[in-house]
Motif scaffolding. Sequence first.
Motif, PDB file in Angstrom:
ATOM      1  N   GLN A 232      -5.821  16.689  -7.251  1.00 10.45           N
ATOM      2  CA  GLN A 232      -4.507  15.866  -6.728  1.00 10.45           C
ATOM      3  C   GLN A 232      -4.514  14.646  -7.505  1.00 10.45           C
ATOM      4  O   GLN A 232      -3.520  14.192  -8.179  1.00 10.45           O
ATOM      5  N   TYR A 233      -5.763  13.870  -7.843  1.00 13.92           N
ATOM      6  CA  TYR A 233      -5.869  12.906  -8.663  1.00 13.92           C
ATOM      7  C   TYR A 233      -5.571  13.001  -9.936  1.00 13.92           C
ATOM      8  O   TYR A 233      -4.764  12.350 -10.728  1.00 13.92           O
TER       9      TYR A 233
ATOM     10  N   TRP B  55      -5.544   1.491  -4.709  1.00 14.73           N
ATOM     11  CA  TRP B  55      -4.222   2.282  -3.861  1.00 14.73           C
ATOM     12  C   TRP B  55      -3.735   1.546  -2.668  1.00 14.73           C
ATOM     13  O   TRP B  55      -2.821   1.808  -2.171  1.00 14.73           O
TER      14      TRP B  55
ATOM     15  N   LEU C 288       6.182  12.997  -8.125  1.00 13.45           N
ATOM     16  CA  LEU C 288       6.270  12.219  -9.520  1.00 13.45           C
ATOM     17  C   LEU C 288       7.339  13.137 -10.362  1.00 13.45           C
ATOM     18  O   LEU C 288       7.465  12.589 -11.462  1.00 13.45           O
TER      19      LEU C 288
ATOM     20  N   ALA D 200      -5.954   6.326  -8.940  1.00 16.06           N
ATOM     21  CA  ALA D 200      -6.331   7.749  -9.043  1.00 16.06           C
ATOM     22  C   ALA D 200      -7.744   7.992  -9.923  1.00 16.06           C
ATOM     23  O   ALA D 200      -8.309   8.778  -9.590  1.00 16.06           O
TER      24      ALA D 200
ATOM     25  N   LEU E  60       1.918  15.716  -3.630  1.00 14.86           N
ATOM     26  CA  LEU E  60       1.888  14.614  -4.581  1.00 14.86           C
ATOM     27  C   LEU E  60       2.341  14.744  -5.613  1.00 14.86           C
ATOM     28  O   LEU E  60       2.869  13.895  -6.554  1.00 14.86           O
TER      29      LEU E  60
ATOM     30  N   ASP F 226      -1.459   1.981  -9.675  1.00 15.65           N
ATOM     31  CA  ASP F 226      -1.637   3.446  -9.106  1.00 15.65           C
ATOM     32  C   ASP F 226      -2.568   4.299 -10.136  1.00 15.65           C
ATOM     33  O   ASP F 226      -3.499   5.245  -9.620  1.00 15.65           O
ATOM     34  N   TRP F 227      -2.354   4.365 -11.429  1.00 18.32           N
ATOM     35  CA  TRP F 227      -3.169   5.086 -12.237  1.00 18.32           C
ATOM     36  C   TRP F 227      -4.745   4.786 -12.100  1.00 18.32           C
ATOM     37  O   TRP F 227      -5.291   5.785 -12.181  1.00 18.32           O
TER      38      TRP F 227
ATOM     39  N   GLU G 101       1.739  10.430 -14.559  1.00 16.90           N
ATOM     40  CA  GLU G 101       1.892   8.902 -14.503  1.00 16.90           C
ATOM     41  C   GLU G 101       2.049   8.468 -16.037  1.00 16.90           C
ATOM     42  O   GLU G 101       2.675   7.834 -16.461  1.00 16.90           O
TER      43      GLU G 101
ATOM     44  N   TRP H 185       5.841  11.341  -1.500  1.00 17.64           N
ATOM     45  CA  TRP H 185       4.406  10.834  -1.391  1.00 17.64           C
ATOM     46  C   TRP H 185       3.969  10.347   0.124  1.00 17.64           C
ATOM     47  O   TRP H 185       2.765  10.543   0.152  1.00 17.64           O
TER      48      TRP H 185
ATOM     49  N   CYS I 175      -1.615  13.434 -10.793  1.00 18.06           N
ATOM     50  CA  CYS I 175      -1.281  12.215 -10.494  1.00 18.06           C
ATOM     51  C   CYS I 175      -1.296  11.169 -11.870  1.00 18.06           C
ATOM     52  O   CYS I 175      -0.454  10.759 -12.529  1.00 18.06           O
TER      53      CYS I 175
END
Length: 353
Positions: free
Chosen positions: A221-222, A22, A149, A178, A145, A174-175, A229, A50, A225
């Motif tokens: 949150q993760y 990240w 997206l 997370a 968050l 980013d994926w 994504e 973000w 995301c």
Amino acid sequence: MAPQTSIPISANVLGTIGTVFWCIQLLPQIWYNWKQKKTDGLPGSMMFTWAASAVPFGVYAIVQNFSIAIQIQPQVFCTLALISWSQILIYNNGWAVWRASILAAAVGALFGGLQVLLILTLRGPYHQGIEWPITLVGVVSAILLAGGLIPPYFEIAKRSGRVVGINFIFLSIDWMGAFFSLMALGKYGPHLSTQSLCAKTPLTRNLAVAQNSFDVLGGVQYLVCLLLELGIFLSHAIFLLRTRSLRRRAKETHTPFDAIPEARRFVFPRPVEEQQEHEPQSGATSATVSVAGDIDVEKMGGEKAEEEEEEVAGSDDDGLEKRREKEDEGVVAETRRERTLSAGAAAGRWPAR
């Protein structure tokens, strides 16, 4: 949940891996924006949202006493998001570099001050057992968050599933960031601690990829995301499958993909030619009106010029006639005077001239 009293080695390791990802995730996107000198398809609202989400997430991670790596994540994430946001202001909105840079720095300072204020305000009540304020902060972070997206999906819908402007190296990093951060929060068994290593207990009993307890809001949150994504990846993969014949034809004919007529629905905004095809009559009518208007203006101008010439000529003629009349009147007056003098001289009233 209660704050973490001890951080397992596994949580630190996985959290560090996630933080590394990240910390560099937006660098490929920033470089891509700079190289292309445009940010079409990359919404500014995505990057700003973000950056804003990093404020409550940083508060949540620090008050909850997550691993140092995860506490650093929101700060780096916010900084890179603001840099990318300033690029969108420059390349897409036409802002000057200095103006966009000053604005991004001011927003970053504001976010940092707000985060410090919330930490100092919420840490005391949280340690006293009042958990709902920090829970609310975690919910706001998750919403922001996820909300960041959502705008890319509107850009994808404009281009019938095609992803434009988003660098897939950035999206992949980013994926993975997370994913590893999510694993750092999970609990699958006894944690791998220093005490367990010194006691030489079997690795199968102590191997874990988690904190002492799993934090639901941090994990949500993760997870959000990851899922959103993944949807962007799938959308572009479907686009590639749907257009494989068009891309093959473009490669064989050495024609840009966007120039193929059948590919216009995947392009936004629409090409100028397509817009003209949808409005041929209005264009022709306006052209006809324009030409007719020019002709009318020319006719009116010619007629007006002729009238002015006639007025000038008429005024010249009137002046000439008036001068002639005055001359004739003068001759007549002189003649009458001569006759009067001659008659007086003949009568002896005054001497002859």
